[in-house]
Design an enzyme around this catalytic site. Structure first.
Site, PDB file in Angstrom:
ATOM      1  N   HIS A  87       0.824  -1.210   0.000  1.00 25.25           N
ATOM      2  CA  HIS A  87       0.000   0.000   0.000  1.00 25.25           C
ATOM      3  C   HIS A  87       0.859   1.261   0.000  1.00 25.25           C
ATOM      4  O   HIS A  87       1.577   1.533   0.964  1.00 25.25           O
ATOM      5  CB  HIS A  87      -0.899  -0.026   1.242  1.00 25.25           C
ATOM      6  CG  HIS A  87      -1.840   1.108   1.353  1.00 25.25           C
ATOM      7  ND1 HIS A  87      -1.873   1.939   2.454  1.00 25.25           N
ATOM      8  CD2 HIS A  87      -2.802   1.559   0.514  1.00 25.25           C
ATOM      9  CE1 HIS A  87      -2.820   2.837   2.298  1.00 25.25           C
ATOM     10  NE2 HIS A  87      -3.400   2.643   1.122  1.00 25.25           N
TER      11      HIS A  87
ATOM     12  N   HIS B  14      -0.903  10.671  -2.665  1.00 26.27           N
ATOM     13  CA  HIS B  14      -2.208  10.263  -2.166  1.00 26.27           C
ATOM     14  C   HIS B  14      -3.134  11.417  -1.816  1.00 26.27           C
ATOM     15  O   HIS B  14      -4.239  11.526  -2.342  1.00 26.27           O
ATOM     16  CB  HIS B  14      -2.066   9.361  -0.938  1.00 26.27           C
ATOM     17  CG  HIS B  14      -3.386   8.972  -0.364  1.00 26.27           C
ATOM     18  ND1 HIS B  14      -3.966   9.664   0.686  1.00 26.27           N
ATOM     19  CD2 HIS B  14      -4.255   7.993  -0.704  1.00 26.27           C
ATOM     20  CE1 HIS B  14      -5.140   9.120   0.961  1.00 26.27           C
ATOM     21  NE2 HIS B  14      -5.343   8.105   0.147  1.00 26.27           N
TER      22      HIS B  14
END
Length: 283
Positions: A40, A82
């Protein structure tokens, strides 16, 4: 029967054992070899997320896939980042004080390259820059799979088309990645996922969901999507079975606790997205 174009996120996975004290671990299971380990934002539990350090660490730890987040700069460069704004993980406020907005899309690529995206995590990573998607591709090509998430930040238009163009613009990459089943794209936004699928239908496409999807939603998605990737907290045996029964795969996110990893492996999920890929690969 599953679609012939479905490139499942599957790769051999080592038996699961503790790596070091204090790190999440999972218990070995006979099903483990059927599941993909997906890092991730790179190996973001031990390196600053979405940086080259995190990507390289995930590769060294033998993660099957590296998950990234795709955004676009003011001058059209696709980057791996992100958050919708940059204050949390960069020194943007120090480098560019008084700017009315700190969104990626309000900065040029040249401006972004001056930022420190590592010091917030640990001084050892001072100076780690924001990466472009092209740089990520070069790092993972022939070394690991890539799971690219189209940013859900709502000010973007056209990101699916831009990402499709990026994949096709790297000589040989798309053919190599598809042949080895090492590329997939996902999005929380169904419209973006579908738009990407219409551009590059040969690339497996997934829909992320923080809530439990209804059966009607799953049936509709199965007509064009390859993956439904739910938050692990809403995932149970019935959901996994139904996703797979409809010919799709399920990669659950973001799983860092060893007991939860064990339980999800027992459910038969197709992949685990985690900040600590080393917990599942022993590396």
């Amino acid at each position: 029967m599953r679609s012939a174009r479905l490139a499942r996120l599957l790769a051999p996975m080592a038996m699961v054992l503790p790596l070091f004290a204090g790190s999440p671990t999972a218990v070995a299971d006979e099903k483990a070899a059927e599941h993909a380990v997906i890092a991730h934002r790179g190996s973001s539990g031990v390196a600053p997320e979405n940086t080259a350090a995190a990507v390289r660490t995930a590769i060294a730890q033998r993660a099957d896939f590296v998950e990234i987040d795709v955004q676009r700069t003011k001058d059209g460069k696709l980057v791996n980042f992100h958050d919708c704004t940059m204050e949390r993980t960069t020194d943007v406020e120090e480098k560019f004080p008084g700017r009315p907005s700190y969104r990626i899309s309000d900065f040029t690529w040249q401006e972004l390259r001056t930022l420190d995206a590592g010091s917030w995590f640990h001084p050892d990573y001072a100076g780690e820059p924001i990466m472009s998607v092209r740089e990520v591709i070069k790092l993972v090509d022939r070394r690991a799979g890539l799971l690219a998430e189209i940013s859900p930040c709502d000010h973007y238009r056209g990101l699916p088309a831009d990402l499709a163009a990026e994949f096709t613009s790297v000589p040989g990459y798309l053919d190599r990645a598809l042949a080895s089943e090492e590329l997939a794209v996902q999005s929380f936004e169904v419209d973006d996922a579908r738009a990407f699928n219409e551009r590059l239908s040969e690339v497996p496409i997934g829909v992320l969901d923080a809530e439990r999807p209804s059966d009607a939603e799953l049936v509709e998605l199965s007509s064009w999507a390859d993956q439904v990737n739910p938050q692990w907290t809403v995932t149970d045996q019935g959901l996994v079975d139904r996703i797979q029964e409809l010919g799709m795969t399920a990669n659950v996110w973001t799983v860092n606790e060893p007991g939860s990893m064990r339980e999800l492996l027992e459910l038969g999920v197709d992949g685990i997205i985690t900040d600590f890929p080393q917990s599942l690969t022993q590396r």
